[in-house]
Design an enzyme around this catalytic site. Structure first.
Site, mmCIF file in Angstrom:
data_model
loop_
_atom_site.group_PDB
_atom_site.id
_atom_site.type_symbol
_atom_site.label_atom_id
_atom_site.label_comp_id
_atom_site.label_asym_id
_atom_site.label_seq_id
_atom_site.Cartn_x
_atom_site.Cartn_y
_atom_site.Cartn_z
ATOM 1 N N HIS A 282 65.208 74.435 31.166
ATOM 2 C CA HIS A 282 64.463 73.294 30.605
ATOM 3 C C HIS A 282 65.246 72.008 30.860
ATOM 4 C CE1 HIS A 282 61.942 70.845 28.247
ATOM 5 N NE2 HIS A 282 61.798 71.590 27.167
ATOM 6 N N HIS A 285 61.892 66.400 29.240
ATOM 7 C CA HIS A 285 61.490 65.943 27.902
ATOM 8 C C HIS A 285 62.597 65.413 27.002
ATOM 9 C CE1 HIS A 285 57.755 68.716 28.396
ATOM 10 N NE2 HIS A 285 57.653 67.586 29.067
ATOM 11 N N TYR A 287 65.638 66.409 26.479
ATOM 12 C CA TYR A 287 66.613 67.326 25.883
ATOM 13 C C TYR A 287 67.925 67.248 26.674
ATOM 14 C CZ TYR A 287 62.662 68.685 23.092
ATOM 15 O OH TYR A 287 61.594 68.636 22.233
HETATM 16 C C1 LIG Z 1 52.657 72.411 20.882
HETATM 17 C C2 LIG Z 1 53.398 72.053 22.123
HETATM 18 C C3 LIG Z 1 54.634 72.624 22.343
HETATM 19 C C4 LIG Z 1 55.336 72.349 23.533
HETATM 20 N N1 LIG Z 1 56.533 72.965 23.758
HETATM 21 C C5 LIG Z 1 57.148 72.812 24.941
HETATM 22 C C6 LIG Z 1 58.314 73.560 25.255
HETATM 23 O O1 LIG Z 1 58.764 74.413 24.485
HETATM 24 N N2 LIG Z 1 58.899 73.342 26.447
HETATM 25 C C7 LIG Z 1 58.411 72.425 27.353
HETATM 26 O O2 LIG Z 1 58.977 72.278 28.431
HETATM 27 N N3 LIG Z 1 57.298 71.733 27.083
HETATM 28 C C8 LIG Z 1 56.651 71.921 25.931
HETATM 29 N N4 LIG Z 1 55.475 71.256 25.690
HETATM 30 C C9 LIG Z 1 54.847 70.488 26.778
HETATM 31 C C10 LIG Z 1 53.837 71.384 27.493
HETATM 32 O O3 LIG Z 1 54.476 72.437 28.190
HETATM 33 C C11 LIG Z 1 52.984 70.608 28.502
HETATM 34 O O4 LIG Z 1 53.802 70.058 29.485
HETATM 35 C C12 LIG Z 1 52.210 69.508 27.803
HETATM 36 O O5 LIG Z 1 51.481 70.029 26.721
HETATM 37 C C13 LIG Z 1 51.236 68.848 28.762
HETATM 38 O O6 LIG Z 1 50.372 69.812 29.314
HETATM 39 P P1 LIG Z 1 48.854 69.978 28.778
HETATM 40 O O7 LIG Z 1 48.193 68.665 29.002
HETATM 41 O O8 LIG Z 1 48.294 71.063 29.643
HETATM 42 O O9 LIG Z 1 48.925 70.344 27.340
HETATM 43 C C14 LIG Z 1 54.784 71.474 24.489
HETATM 44 C C15 LIG Z 1 53.544 70.872 24.247
HETATM 45 C C16 LIG Z 1 52.860 71.171 23.091
HETATM 46 C C17 LIG Z 1 51.509 70.544 22.857
#
Ligand SMILES: Cc1cc2nc3c(=O)[nH]c(=O)nc-3n(C[C@H](O)[C@H](O)[C@H](O)COP(=O)(O)O)c2cc1C
Length: 471
Positions: A282, A285, A287
């Site tokens: 990872h 974002h 981190y």
């Molecule tokens: C509830 C939630 C939890 C997420 N947790 C992670 C995570 O653990 N690791 C990560 O890299 N991104 C995480 N994300 C980002 C998602 O992987 C994804 O990149 C983001 O939701 C955008 O994609 P989408 O438009 O298809 O939802 C999270 C997003 C949401 C909504």
């Protein structure tokens, strides 16, 4: 690679019956030296290589190349060339009745030593093509905060299993690599034995349904607070600059960095021990890894700060350590150069993304997973002129994109060659059978943000209805 001295062998393996899980699995990457197709046509793919790996060992297949391509539900392995001539390690050159010539379920019978009975004695290198089905709808990593006390719980089995279909690729929720890694309540870890054991039935359930499962390895760095840290110490980071209301972080000393790299290495080993097919580092974002890469966070003056090369050093050291530990084929990385969550912006995200895409080629990892520039802030999509296409072109493995995709948009990205695979987050939370709904172009359940991060083991987690229960 020598000239083929026999006609190619084409054999089919049934995906379901031949599959072997665990440390023998290998992700095949699109290869720039592909003999069979354009990069854009290649897809991420996974196959059990128990036997191929054995062959690589036994026969010193240093130039073994595996090339993957989406096709139907079967796996095709084509031996297109091989070279001579070492004695078979089964029989040491004598006539051999025992040495098997079945490789990964593929009968290599026509690839025989012309001079002996041994079916393997003439093969020193071999080039094969592998084709197999791989679902383009990837489960994005999604933190769901239902792993009480940082241990994955039995209800997690159902959640992932609901979202698995044969040939699908799932990335786990972000999973802590050490006791300093967490920044949120009830997120899972993988540094302790009990956590590894707790993951096993979850991974197993995904495998039982024919899915491929990677564990996302995570360190939150300064996003954590002292409430999540051992002895309420300050969270660690590349910097001592805090994020808004968070606890003041402690800047890691140069000499401490190898230990954090090592935490990722051990966590990767643990993930394989738990049965995962690989890990996704990872690096997105805001981190810890991102805190090193982004120039608006990293204010270091050592070899991990300043230039782009220096800021990316930590990420690449982790990649290298993890690759050395579990093999490049089992490693992916997630990056979000354009995102500025948690004050983690960069003054030149395009250059950062490109530098990483190019540098990653050196390690031959399976995939690079990039978050679209339009996801600058969490959860909201804003249209913008930037694009991941330069990074996609620069990276020589499978390229996964994520961020704000729907069915049409995702198909378009793959059709236009902007991505090999598309990861879906929120739509997958609300639609456990998302690939099926996409296939049928069926209506989608709406997601409920309120329950994204709640603790209930069912509500907003495993109670979203399947299509057959809706229609
Ligand atoms: C509830 C939630 C939890 C997420 N947790 C992670 C995570 O653990 N690791 C990560 O890299 N991104 C995480 N994300 C980002 C998602 O992987 C994804 O990149 C983001 O939701 C955008 O994609 P989408 O438009 O298809 O939802 C999270 C997003 C949401 C909504």
């Amino acid at each position: 690679m020598g000239t083929p001295i026999v006609e190619p062998v084409v054999s089919k393996i049934d995906w379901g019956s031949e599959r072997v899980h665990g440390p023998t699995l290998k992700i095949l990457t699109a290869s720039s030296s592909s003999a069979t197709g354009e990069h854009a046509n290649l897809r991420a793919a996974t196959i059990s290589l128990t036997s191929c790996r054995e062959v690589a060992t036994i026969l010193d297949f240093s130039s073994l190349q595996l090339i993957s391509q989406a096709e139907d539900t079967s796996v095709t392995v084509v031996v297109i060339s091989y070279m001579k001539e070492i004695p078979c390690h089964f029989c040491r050159g004598s006539s051999c009745n025992n040495g098997s010539n079945v490789v990964g379920g593929v009968d290599l019978a026509p690839v025989r030593c012309p001079r002996s009975m041994c079916p393997l004695s003439s093969i020193t290198s071999c080039k094969v093509e592998v084709t197999l089905q791989f679902d383009e709808v990837v489960l994005a990593p999604l933190t769901r905060t239902r792993s009480y006390g940082n241990v994955p719980q039995p209800h997690v089995v159902l959640y992932y299993s609901q979202r698995t279909t044969k040939g699908s690729f799932l990335i786990s929720e972000a999973t802590g690599v050490s006791d300093t890694a967490h920044g949120y309540k009830d997120t899972p870890g993988i540094w302790r034995k009990d956590q590894v054991e707790a993951w096993k039935p979850i991974v197993s359930a995904v495998h039982d349904k024919g899915g491929i499962f990677f564990c996302q390895l995570w360190h939150t760095g300064r996003i954590s607070t002292k409430d999540f840290q051992p002895n309420r110490q300050a969270p660690i980071s590349s910097t001592d600059k805090p994020v808004k209301t968070q606890t003041l972080p402690r800047q890691l000393g140069t000499n401490e960095i190898p230990q954090i790299v090592n935490d990722f290495r051990i966590a990767a080993r643990n993930a394989i021990e738990a049965g995962f097919d690989g890990v996704e580092i990872h690096g997105a974002h805001g981190y810890l890894i991102d805190q090193f890469m982004k120039d608006q966070v990293n204010n270091r003056t050592d070899q991990y700060g300043g230039s782009l090369e220096n800021r990316c050093r930590f990420a690449l050291e982790i990649v290298e350590a993890v690759v050395n530990e579990i093999g490049a084929d089992r490693v992916g990385i997630r990056l979000s150069p354009f995102a500025n969550y948690m004050d983690s912006g960069d003054s030149n995200p395009s250059a950062l993304g490109l530098y990483m895409a190019e540098s990653l080629n050196k390690y031959g990892i399976s995939y690079c997973h990039m978050v679209e520039p339009r996801m600058k802030t969490i959860g909201e999509k804003v249209e913008c002129p930037e694009s991941l296409v330069p990074m996609r072109k620069a990276f020589r493995g499978t390229f996964i994109v994520a961020g704000g995709y729907d069915r049409e948009d995702g198909n378009k990205a793959v059709d236009e060659g902007r991505a090999d695979l598309v990861a879906y987050g929120r739509l997958f939370i609300a639609n456990p059978d998302l690939p099926k709904r996409f296939e049928l172009d069926a209506p989608l359940n709406k997601y409920n943000r309120e329950t994204f991060y709640t603790s209930d083991p069912v509500v907003g987690y495993t109670d979203y209805p399947f299509l057959e229960n809706v229609v």
